[in-house]
Design a protein around this motif. Structure first.
Motif, PDB file in Angstrom:
ATOM      1  N   GLY A 141       0.825  -1.205   0.000  1.00  0.00           N
ATOM      2  CA  GLY A 141       0.000   0.000   0.000  1.00  0.00           C
ATOM      3  C   GLY A 141       0.858   1.253   0.000  1.00  0.00           C
ATOM      4  N   GLU A 142       1.901   1.255   0.806  1.00  0.00           N
ATOM      5  CA  GLU A 142       2.811   2.396   0.836  1.00  0.00           C
ATOM      6  C   GLU A 142       3.551   2.533  -0.494  1.00  0.00           C
ATOM      7  OE1 GLU A 142       5.323   1.597   4.134  1.00  0.00           O
ATOM      8  OE2 GLU A 142       3.768   1.938   5.646  1.00  0.00           O
ATOM      9  N   GLY A 143       3.932   1.390  -1.067  1.00  0.00           N
ATOM     10  CA  GLY A 143       4.632   1.431  -2.349  1.00  0.00           C
ATOM     11  C   GLY A 143       3.760   1.985  -3.462  1.00  0.00           C
ATOM     12  N   ILE A 144       2.498   1.587  -3.493  1.00  0.00           N
ATOM     13  CA  ILE A 144       1.580   2.090  -4.520  1.00  0.00           C
ATOM     14  C   ILE A 144       1.358   3.586  -4.332  1.00  0.00           C
ATOM     15  CG2 ILE A 144      -0.790   1.977  -5.365  1.00  0.00           C
ATOM     16  CD1 ILE A 144      -0.757  -1.006  -4.686  1.00  0.00           C
ATOM     17  N   GLU A 145       1.198   4.018  -3.089  1.00  0.00           N
ATOM     18  CA  GLU A 145       1.012   5.451  -2.831  1.00  0.00           C
ATOM     19  C   GLU A 145       2.229   6.246  -3.298  1.00  0.00           C
ATOM     20  OE1 GLU A 145       0.336   8.547   0.923  1.00  0.00           O
ATOM     21  OE2 GLU A 145       0.286   6.378   1.254  1.00  0.00           O
ATOM     22  N   GLY A 146       3.427   5.716  -3.004  1.00  0.00           N
ATOM     23  CA  GLY A 146       4.641   6.393  -3.457  1.00  0.00           C
ATOM     24  C   GLY A 146       4.756   6.423  -4.965  1.00  0.00           C
ATOM     25  N   ALA A 147       4.397   5.305  -5.603  1.00  0.00           N
ATOM     26  CA  ALA A 147       4.442   5.254  -7.066  1.00  0.00           C
ATOM     27  C   ALA A 147       3.448   6.229  -7.678  1.00  0.00           C
ATOM     28  CB  ALA A 147       4.158   3.833  -7.548  1.00  0.00           C
ATOM     29  N   ALA A 148       2.260   6.342  -7.079  1.00  0.00           N
ATOM     30  CA  ALA A 148       1.252   7.268  -7.589  1.00  0.00           C
ATOM     31  C   ALA A 148       1.702   8.716  -7.426  1.00  0.00           C
ATOM     32  CB  ALA A 148      -0.078   7.042  -6.871  1.00  0.00           C
ATOM     33  N   THR A 149       2.306   9.028  -6.288  1.00  0.00           N
ATOM     34  CA  THR A 149       2.815  10.386  -6.070  1.00  0.00           C
ATOM     35  C   THR A 149       3.873  10.742  -7.096  1.00  0.00           C
ATOM     36  OG1 THR A 149       2.355  10.235  -3.694  1.00  0.00           O
ATOM     37  CG2 THR A 149       3.926  11.914  -4.409  1.00  0.00           C
ATOM     38  N   SER A 150       4.783   9.792  -7.334  1.00  0.00           N
ATOM     39  CA  SER A 150       5.838  10.023  -8.333  1.00  0.00           C
ATOM     40  C   SER A 150       5.260  10.165  -9.737  1.00  0.00           C
ATOM     41  CB  SER A 150       6.838   8.860  -8.299  1.00  0.00           C
ATOM     42  OG  SER A 150       7.843   9.016  -9.277  1.00  0.00           O
ATOM     43  N   ALA A 151       4.274   9.322 -10.060  1.00  0.00           N
ATOM     44  CA  ALA A 151       3.663   9.371 -11.394  1.00  0.00           C
ATOM     45  C   ALA A 151       2.904  10.685 -11.602  1.00  0.00           C
ATOM     46  CB  ALA A 151       2.723   8.185 -11.584  1.00  0.00           C
ATOM     47  N   VAL A 152       2.225  11.165 -10.572  1.00  0.00           N
ATOM     48  CA  VAL A 152       1.508  12.439 -10.683  1.00  0.00           C
ATOM     49  C   VAL A 152       2.491  13.598 -10.853  1.00  0.00           C
ATOM     50  CG1 VAL A 152       0.130  14.097  -9.357  1.00  0.00           C
ATOM     51  CG2 VAL A 152      -0.599  11.725  -9.524  1.00  0.00           C
ATOM     52  N   ASP A 153       3.595  13.547 -10.132  1.00  0.00           N
ATOM     53  CA  ASP A 153       4.626  14.583 -10.297  1.00  0.00           C
ATOM     54  C   ASP A 153       5.151  14.596 -11.730  1.00  0.00           C
ATOM     55  OD1 ASP A 153       4.378  15.337  -7.669  1.00  0.00           O
ATOM     56  OD2 ASP A 153       6.122  14.201  -6.971  1.00  0.00           O
ATOM     57  N   GLN A 154       5.393  13.409 -12.284  1.00  0.00           N
ATOM     58  CA  GLN A 154       5.874  13.321 -13.656  1.00  0.00           C
ATOM     59  C   GLN A 154       4.806  13.807 -14.640  1.00  0.00           C
ATOM     60  OE1 GLN A 154       9.045  12.484 -14.776  1.00  0.00           O
ATOM     61  NE2 GLN A 154       8.163  13.295 -16.661  1.00  0.00           N
ATOM     62  N   LEU A 155       3.539  13.466 -14.369  1.00  0.00           N
ATOM     63  CA  LEU A 155       2.450  13.938 -15.218  1.00  0.00           C
ATOM     64  C   LEU A 155       2.394  15.458 -15.227  1.00  0.00           C
ATOM     65  CD1 LEU A 155      -0.169  13.569 -16.882  1.00  0.00           C
ATOM     66  CD2 LEU A 155      -1.395  13.371 -14.707  1.00  0.00           C
ATOM     67  N   ASN A 156       2.487  16.068 -14.052  1.00  0.00           N
ATOM     68  CA  ASN A 156       2.445  17.527 -13.980  1.00  0.00           C
ATOM     69  C   ASN A 156       3.642  18.161 -14.677  1.00  0.00           C
ATOM     70  OD1 ASN A 156       0.013  17.596 -12.550  1.00  0.00           O
ATOM     71  ND2 ASN A 156       1.034  17.418 -10.567  1.00  0.00           N
ATOM     72  N   ALA A 157       4.814  17.514 -14.560  1.00  0.00           N
ATOM     73  CA  ALA A 157       5.997  18.021 -15.268  1.00  0.00           C
ATOM     74  C   ALA A 157       5.782  17.962 -16.780  1.00  0.00           C
ATOM     75  CB  ALA A 157       7.228  17.213 -14.869  1.00  0.00           C
ATOM     76  N   ASN A 158       5.154  16.897 -17.254  1.00  0.00           N
ATOM     77  CA  ASN A 158       4.868  16.776 -18.686  1.00  0.00           C
ATOM     78  C   ASN A 158       3.842  17.821 -19.139  1.00  0.00           C
ATOM     79  OD1 ASN A 158       6.630  14.635 -19.125  1.00  0.00           O
ATOM     80  ND2 ASN A 158       5.075  13.088 -18.703  1.00  0.00           N
ATOM     81  N   LEU A 159       2.852  18.102 -18.291  1.00  0.00           N
ATOM     82  CA  LEU A 159       1.856  19.125 -18.632  1.00  0.00           C
ATOM     83  C   LEU A 159       2.513  20.498 -18.746  1.00  0.00           C
ATOM     84  CD1 LEU A 159      -1.118  18.044 -16.318  1.00  0.00           C
ATOM     85  CD2 LEU A 159      -0.910  17.669 -18.777  1.00  0.00           C
ATOM     86  N   ASN A 160       3.426  20.802 -17.827  1.00  0.00           N
ATOM     87  CA  ASN A 160       4.140  22.077 -17.888  1.00  0.00           C
ATOM     88  C   ASN A 160       5.028  22.157 -19.120  1.00  0.00           C
ATOM     89  OD1 ASN A 160       3.325  23.594 -15.484  1.00  0.00           O
ATOM     90  ND2 ASN A 160       4.288  21.966 -14.318  1.00  0.00           N
ATOM     91  N   ALA A 161       5.708  21.035 -19.422  1.00  0.00           N
ATOM     92  CA  ALA A 161       6.567  21.013 -20.607  1.00  0.00           C
ATOM     93  C   ALA A 161       5.747  21.189 -21.886  1.00  0.00           C
ATOM     94  CB  ALA A 161       7.349  19.703 -20.652  1.00  0.00           C
ATOM     95  N   LEU A 162       4.560  20.602 -21.908  1.00  0.00           N
ATOM     96  CA  LEU A 162       3.697  20.740 -23.083  1.00  0.00           C
ATOM     97  C   LEU A 162       3.284  22.190 -23.293  1.00  0.00           C
ATOM     98  CD1 LEU A 162       2.115  19.377 -25.374  1.00  0.00           C
ATOM     99  CD2 LEU A 162       0.249  19.008 -23.756  1.00  0.00           C
ATOM    100  N   GLU A 163       3.009  22.901 -22.220  1.00  0.00           N
ATOM    101  CA  GLU A 163       2.641  24.313 -22.369  1.00  0.00           C
ATOM    102  C   GLU A 163       3.816  25.123 -22.910  1.00  0.00           C
ATOM    103  OE1 GLU A 163       0.872  27.865 -22.598  1.00  0.00           O
ATOM    104  OE2 GLU A 163      -0.053  25.875 -22.441  1.00  0.00           O
ATOM    105  N   GLN A 164       5.036  24.779 -22.511  1.00  0.00           N
ATOM    106  CA  GLN A 164       6.204  25.462 -23.068  1.00  0.00           C
ATOM    107  C   GLN A 164       6.344  25.183 -24.564  1.00  0.00           C
ATOM    108  OE1 GLN A 164       8.020  27.734 -21.338  1.00  0.00           O
ATOM    109  NE2 GLN A 164       6.437  27.338 -19.804  1.00  0.00           N
ATOM    110  N   VAL A 165       6.042  23.952 -24.974  1.00  0.00           N
ATOM    111  CA  VAL A 165       6.061  23.620 -26.402  1.00  0.00           C
ATOM    112  C   VAL A 165       4.989  24.412 -27.137  1.00  0.00           C
ATOM    113  CG1 VAL A 165       5.665  21.775 -28.088  1.00  0.00           C
ATOM    114  CG2 VAL A 165       7.078  21.342 -26.074  1.00  0.00           C
ATOM    115  N   ASN A 166       3.828  24.560 -26.515  1.00  0.00           N
ATOM    116  CA  ASN A 166       2.759  25.364 -27.124  1.00  0.00           C
ATOM    117  C   ASN A 166       3.226  26.795 -27.387  1.00  0.00           C
ATOM    118  OD1 ASN A 166       0.885  23.300 -27.187  1.00  0.00           O
ATOM    119  ND2 ASN A 166      -0.135  23.888 -25.300  1.00  0.00           N
ATOM    120  N   VAL A 167       3.939  27.355 -26.418  1.00  0.00           N
ATOM    121  CA  VAL A 167       4.466  28.716 -26.586  1.00  0.00           C
ATOM    122  C   VAL A 167       5.415  28.768 -27.776  1.00  0.00           C
ATOM    123  CG1 VAL A 167       5.886  30.504 -25.519  1.00  0.00           C
ATOM    124  CG2 VAL A 167       4.175  29.300 -24.154  1.00  0.00           C
TER     125      VAL A 167
END
Length: 441
Positions: free
Chosen positions: A159-185
């Motif tokens: 359970g702790e491992g899945i929570e940690g993996a989800a936190t890391s995956a969400v951080d990576q998702l948000n980083a990709n969303l920010n990078a995509l906006e820079q590409v849009n610019v």
């Protein structure tokens, strides 16, 4: 003559650019996300011609219209959808395999302990006063309790491992969303048809592939190729109009995951985040089931043991203490405190304990639970195989359009080299003709 020089010059410029484009294709043949490029050329308008009328014998050379990428929007979308489904099933299967390992007898020994307990009880019916068998009986009780604690600990760590993996995956998702906006610019500033624009479009598609593999999204594009990304199910805006709305993840007390964007719940049904959410739910269910079985086993075996009397004629004591799988423990009993006898005889309680074996005894229920888990994993494995096959087929269809084929590029390289040489020869002929005319004056 100036027209001939202009034709040759336009050819040199165009074919030099075409050779550069072929070189880029060859250099990036193995680069992930790179879409094959081709130079779009057209006949230049010659002198005396217009966009409405062209003479048959008045060539004007060649114009460069821009760099085009070999892509198919439908195949790209299908590849992203199937890729997200494959990531979801693969992520879920990975954690379900770990749950199966945590519940297996090789890890916790619960099944072995239960079998040993009933086997020892059968042996005590033949030799009720045997202290060694009594000690073995208590040891099997301790093995069962230890097995439940081990399984509970393994599931807690998962359970702790899945929570940690989800936190890391969400951080990576948000980083990709920010990078995509820079590409849009960058896309809004790029010159249409330029190599820079093609590179930005490659990066945009690569980021969208990653985002789609993490969560289900729907992308739309403006006339410059800038992407607006929304959650596939709810339609919540993630990227668009210069705004990036980050995704958040929260774990409940039992480990179940929930996602949100802007404080509102976000339903994610595909991608690795969906797989992690389903895995977290499965682990939470298994932890609850394990606690239920631990307390039921303890209650059933305690009641059976307390129905007898020990070597000193005292009523039997509880075999287990604790209220959950994590706290289950063997009671500190001595061999003489094993309640072998009852009112029917010196081995009557062990006979009654042995008679418990059947469709609803702890041993059978635990075996049934393991079988159910095995069926769940087998079903998840079949789903993963199907999703993976579909994703591979979709990716192959997409690559059939976008992937660089070195044989094709080699042929194009030879073609444009010859065209470049022809354009250079045109200029040389024009020069020689001009010199001949001048020398004749």
């Amino acid at each position: 003559m100036s027209d001939l020089l202009g034709i040759g010059y336009s050819g040199l410029k165009a074919y030099s650019r075409a050779l550069s484009t072929v070189g880029d294709n060859i250099a990036n043949a193995q680069t992930p996300g790179y879409a094959r490029r081709r130079l779009d050329m057209m006949e230049a308008v010659g002198g005396g011609n217009s966009i409405f009328y062209r003479g048959n014998t008045n060539p004007g050379g060649v114009d460069i219209r821009g760099v085009n990428r070999s892509v198919d929007a439908w195949l790209i979308e299908d590849s992203r959808i199937s890729g997200g489904d494959a990531e979801r099933s693969a992520t879920r299967l990975g954690w379900l395999d770990k749950v199966e390992g945590a519940l297996s007898d090789e890890t916790n020994g619960i099944k072995t302990g239960l079998t040993k307990l009933y086997t020892t009880a059968d042996q005590l019916t033949s030799d009720p006063s045997n202290r060694t068998l009594r000690a073995q009986f208590l040891q099997s009780v301790d093995d069962i309790a230890s097995g439940f604690r081990t399984a509970a600990g393994q599931l807690d760590k998962m359970g702790e491992g899945i929570e940690g993996a989800a936190t890391s995956a969400v951080d990576q998702l948000n980083a990709n969303l920010n990078a995509l906006e820079q590409v849009n610019v960058g896309l809004r500033k790029a010159r249409p048809g330029s190599t820079n624009e093609a590179s930005l479009l490659d990066e945009r598609d690569r980021l969208l592939d990653q985002i789609s593999s993490q969560a289900g999204v729907k992308a739309t594009f403006d006339d410059r190729g800038a992407a607006t990304v929304r959650a596939a199910g709810s339609g919540d805006l993630l990227v668009g109009g210069g705004v990036v709305n980050p995704v958040s993840v929260t774990a409940a007390a039992d480990g179940r995951l929930s996602y949100s964007v802007g404080g509102a719940p976000l339903a994610i049904t595909t991608g690795s985040l969906a797989g992690l959410s389903e895995a977290a739910g499965h682990v939470a269910d298994q932890r609850a089931s394990l606690d239920t079985m631990a307390t039921q086993f303890a209650g059933q075996l305690n009641a059976a043991h307390q129905a007898g009397t020990d070597a000193d004629g005292n009523p039997g004591q509880p075999l287990f203490t604790g209220t959950s799988a994590a706290t289950l423990a063997a009671a500190p009993l001595a061999p003489d405190q094993v309640a072998v006898a009852n009112a029917s005889g010196s081995n009557g309680n062990m006979l009654a304990l042995g008679a418990m074996r059947g469709a609803n005894d702890p041993e059978a229920r635990w075996s049934g639970h393991l079988a159910t888990q095995a069926q769940t994993v087998a079903s998840a494995r079949a789903q993963d195989a199907a999703a993976s096959t579909r994703a591979d087929a979709s990716a192959a269809a997409r690559d059939g359009v976008s992937q660089v084929d070195l044989d094709t590029e080699a042929a194009e390289l030879l073609r444009f080299q010859q065209a470049y040489s022809a354009a250079a020869r045109t200029i040389q002929v024009a020069r020689e003709t001009m010199q001949t005319l001048l020398s004749s004056l």
